[in-house]
Design an enzyme around this catalytic site. Structure first.
Site, mmCIF file in Angstrom:
data_model
loop_
_atom_site.group_PDB
_atom_site.id
_atom_site.type_symbol
_atom_site.label_atom_id
_atom_site.label_comp_id
_atom_site.label_asym_id
_atom_site.label_seq_id
_atom_site.Cartn_x
_atom_site.Cartn_y
_atom_site.Cartn_z
ATOM 1 N N GLN A 132 -41.640 45.614 62.101
ATOM 2 C CA GLN A 132 -40.353 45.485 62.224
ATOM 3 C C GLN A 132 -39.941 43.690 62.418
ATOM 4 O OE1 GLN A 132 -38.156 47.165 65.518
ATOM 5 N NE2 GLN A 132 -36.125 46.821 64.521
ATOM 6 N N TYR A 188 -50.540 51.401 65.945
ATOM 7 C CA TYR A 188 -49.434 50.678 65.801
ATOM 8 C C TYR A 188 -49.363 49.572 64.842
ATOM 9 C CZ TYR A 188 -47.846 51.976 70.633
ATOM 10 O OH TYR A 188 -47.663 52.716 71.762
ATOM 11 N N SER A 231 -52.141 59.507 77.680
ATOM 12 C CA SER A 231 -50.872 59.395 77.209
ATOM 13 C C SER A 231 -50.251 60.689 76.712
ATOM 14 C CB SER A 231 -50.737 58.167 76.270
ATOM 15 O OG SER A 231 -49.386 58.216 75.780
ATOM 16 N N SER A 285 -40.194 53.928 76.414
ATOM 17 C CA SER A 285 -39.149 54.072 75.700
ATOM 18 C C SER A 285 -38.173 54.364 77.086
ATOM 19 C CB SER A 285 -38.904 55.479 74.645
ATOM 20 O OG SER A 285 -39.481 55.229 73.657
ATOM 21 N N PRO A 286 -38.097 53.298 77.679
ATOM 22 C CA PRO A 286 -36.985 53.197 79.051
ATOM 23 C C PRO A 286 -35.587 53.424 78.565
ATOM 24 C CG PRO A 286 -37.994 51.325 79.055
ATOM 25 C CD PRO A 286 -38.672 52.118 77.861
ATOM 26 N N GLY A 332 -39.385 46.958 75.113
ATOM 27 C CA GLY A 332 -39.797 46.892 73.931
ATOM 28 C C GLY A 332 -38.633 45.870 73.341
ATOM 29 N N GLN A 357 -32.613 40.296 73.256
ATOM 30 C CA GLN A 357 -32.860 41.671 73.861
ATOM 31 C C GLN A 357 -33.694 41.463 75.031
ATOM 32 O OE1 GLN A 357 -34.405 44.273 70.778
ATOM 33 N NE2 GLN A 357 -32.392 44.420 69.730
HETATM 34 N N1 LIG Z 1 -47.918 55.966 74.539
HETATM 35 C C1 LIG Z 1 -46.703 56.481 73.554
HETATM 36 O O1 LIG Z 1 -46.833 57.470 73.071
HETATM 37 C C2 LIG Z 1 -45.700 55.307 73.366
HETATM 38 C C3 LIG Z 1 -44.772 55.960 72.590
HETATM 39 C C4 LIG Z 1 -43.617 54.905 72.361
HETATM 40 C C5 LIG Z 1 -43.844 53.577 72.897
HETATM 41 N N2 LIG Z 1 -44.896 53.262 73.756
HETATM 42 C C6 LIG Z 1 -44.936 51.948 74.250
HETATM 43 O O2 LIG Z 1 -43.878 51.445 75.052
HETATM 44 C C7 LIG Z 1 -43.047 50.422 74.724
HETATM 45 C C8 LIG Z 1 -41.669 50.415 74.791
HETATM 46 O O3 LIG Z 1 -41.151 51.741 74.040
HETATM 47 P P1 LIG Z 1 -39.779 51.373 73.155
HETATM 48 O O4 LIG Z 1 -39.989 50.287 72.282
HETATM 49 O O5 LIG Z 1 -39.613 53.059 72.503
HETATM 50 O O6 LIG Z 1 -38.927 51.186 74.339
HETATM 51 P P2 LIG Z 1 -37.011 51.153 74.511
HETATM 52 O O7 LIG Z 1 -36.803 50.149 75.466
HETATM 53 O O8 LIG Z 1 -36.770 52.653 74.534
HETATM 54 O O9 LIG Z 1 -36.580 50.606 72.882
HETATM 55 C C9 LIG Z 1 -36.904 49.260 72.519
HETATM 56 C C10 LIG Z 1 -35.866 48.942 71.434
HETATM 57 O O10 LIG Z 1 -34.694 49.270 71.981
HETATM 58 C C11 LIG Z 1 -33.732 48.026 71.294
HETATM 59 N N3 LIG Z 1 -33.490 47.036 72.274
HETATM 60 C C12 LIG Z 1 -34.317 46.915 73.447
HETATM 61 N N4 LIG Z 1 -33.418 46.144 74.184
HETATM 62 C C13 LIG Z 1 -32.337 46.014 73.876
HETATM 63 C C14 LIG Z 1 -31.053 45.176 74.195
HETATM 64 N N5 LIG Z 1 -31.045 44.466 75.170
HETATM 65 N N6 LIG Z 1 -29.787 45.358 73.374
HETATM 66 C C15 LIG Z 1 -29.928 46.361 72.125
HETATM 67 N N7 LIG Z 1 -31.056 46.921 71.865
HETATM 68 C C16 LIG Z 1 -32.142 46.894 72.573
HETATM 69 C C17 LIG Z 1 -34.662 47.272 70.274
HETATM 70 O O11 LIG Z 1 -34.752 48.267 69.070
HETATM 71 P P3 LIG Z 1 -33.841 47.937 68.005
HETATM 72 O O12 LIG Z 1 -33.336 46.512 67.794
HETATM 73 O O13 LIG Z 1 -34.616 48.125 66.528
HETATM 74 O O14 LIG Z 1 -32.597 48.838 68.165
HETATM 75 C C18 LIG Z 1 -36.167 47.769 70.898
HETATM 76 O O15 LIG Z 1 -37.206 47.508 69.930
HETATM 77 C C19 LIG Z 1 -43.728 50.261 73.083
HETATM 78 O O16 LIG Z 1 -43.654 49.019 72.804
HETATM 79 C C20 LIG Z 1 -45.070 50.933 73.374
HETATM 80 O O17 LIG Z 1 -45.597 49.895 73.733
HETATM 81 C C21 LIG Z 1 -45.832 54.061 74.048
#
Ligand SMILES: NC(=O)c1ccc[n+]([C@@H]2O[C@H](COP(=O)([O-])OP(=O)(O)OC[C@H]3O[C@@H](n4cnc5c(N)ncnc54)[C@H](OP(=O)(O)O)[C@@H]3O)[C@@H](O)[C@H]2O)c1
Length: 324
Positions: free
Chosen positions: A27, A54, A152, A208-209, A287, A293
């Protein structure tokens, strides 16, 4: 930054860490990835999360190039990868000894490092005995290629099976789990895994917090565009979060956003602080697709003190997701 022990292990992880799913190698541009990692590291983040799947390995290549360029002291950060989805052919997927070993070697090459601090089984593999995977992880530990291994999204039952086998055979069991944990998704973390924290001292690195950005409130009025929800490979996520399967989610986030504003913070920061209010969370993986962000979310620890008992009750009433 605050640092927490990864379960009962001696490893210290920053309460906020940074991951690369969807973003690195896909992305976002490599320059954005680099700026985000730099900012995170400068603010005290010491754990960077990755996986072989990834961006089909590109995410590790991008992160590896950044780590090489930054030349940070290798002892100052914790790096992970995950094994499971390595390709489509038999033996390129799953948790057989062959794939665990080969995937680790490939991750080390892509990340250009000598060892991984954390190595995860990205999902459970019903076609491989747990004992085979436990052995493979222990060989990697003995070879110095990984320091801690974890799971996981395994069931608690399977994690206990791994611990029991490891204990009986004088092997190292899983140190940490990487589950989804956020205000919409709590059952497994809070209920199913409850026995794992006390009895086995497991740490957690939660993902995914923000429920993929939903909890920032950015979808409250209209989809803003230019987000992961627009990606063809994530149509299922869009359905679940803002589409037909989303239920009351947006209505709940609207009320949550008002609460955050009343408290003088943002919904993103409050949602992230809420995960860290739980002492069983060792680190919350952030993320970001834009530097701004991360500028915001890296200050989420400031919102922890706002989560008084009173406010926690208000949050419960909004989402009503507390496991029975
Ligand atoms: N073990 C597993 O199965 C698994 C699965 C998923 C993730 N993970 C790990 O967990 C990490 C975090 O997960 P996630 O990326 O899903 O976390 P998340 O915090 O739920 O989502 C992050 C996304 O939210 C948006 N965002 C973040 N901060 C923001 C802000 N301040 N304002 C507006 N939009 C905001 C951005 O996406 P947009 O800009 O595209 O909206 C960002 O990429 C991953 O990178 C990975 O390392 C592990």
């Amino acid at each position: 930054m605050q640092y927490r022990r990864l379960g009962k292990s001696g490893l210290q992880v920053s309460a906020l860490s940074f991951g690369s799913w969807v973003t690195f190698g896909a992305q976002i541009g490599d320059d954005v990835a680099e700026n985000c990692m730099k900012l995170a590291y400068d603010r005290g983040v010491n754990f960077f999360d990755n996986a072989e799947t990834y961006a089909s390995g590109k995410s590790e290549i991008v992160m590896g190039n950044i780590l090489k360029k930054m030349n940070w002291d290798r002892t100052s950060y914790v790096l992970s990868s995950k094994v499971f989805w390595g390709g489509k052919k038999p033996n390129q997927i799953g948790l057989s000894r062959k794939h665990v070993m080969e995937a680790c070697h490939a991750a080390l090459r892509r990340l250009q490092v000598d060892y991984l601090d954390l190595y995860y089984c990205h999902r459970p593999d019903p076609d491989t005995p747990v004992a085979e995977t436990v052995h493979a992880m222990n060989v990697l530990i003995q070879q110095g290629k990984i320091f801690y291994w974890g799971t996981s999204e395994w069931s608690a039952e399977r994690i206990i099976e791994a611990h029991t086998y490891a204990e009986k055979n004088n092997l190292v069991g899983p140190t940490m789990e990487q589950p989804q944990y956020n205000l919409f998704h709590r059952e497994r973390f809070e209920k199913e895994y409850a026995p794992l924290y006390e009895k086995y001292g497991m740490g957690t690195t939660i993902w995914s917090p923000l429920a993929s950005g939903m909890l920032t409130g950015k979808y409250n009025d209209a989809a803003p565009g230019n987000t992961r929800m627009e990606r063809d490979d994530l149509k299922w996520l869009k359905e679940r979060m803002i589409g037909a399967e989303s239920g009351d989610k947006i209505a709940q986030v609207k009320v949550f956003s008002s609460l955050a504003r009343e408290l003088g913070t943002t919904p993103a920061k409050l949602a992230i602080a809420w995960t860290l209010k739980n002492p069983n969370v060792s680190t919350t993986i952030l993320g970001a697709s834009k530097l701004e962000q991360l500028e915001e979310t890296l200050t989420s620890l400031d919102a922890l003190e706002l989560l008084t008992e009173d406010v926690m009750v208000k949050v419960e009433n909004i989402f009503q997701t507390k496991p029975a």
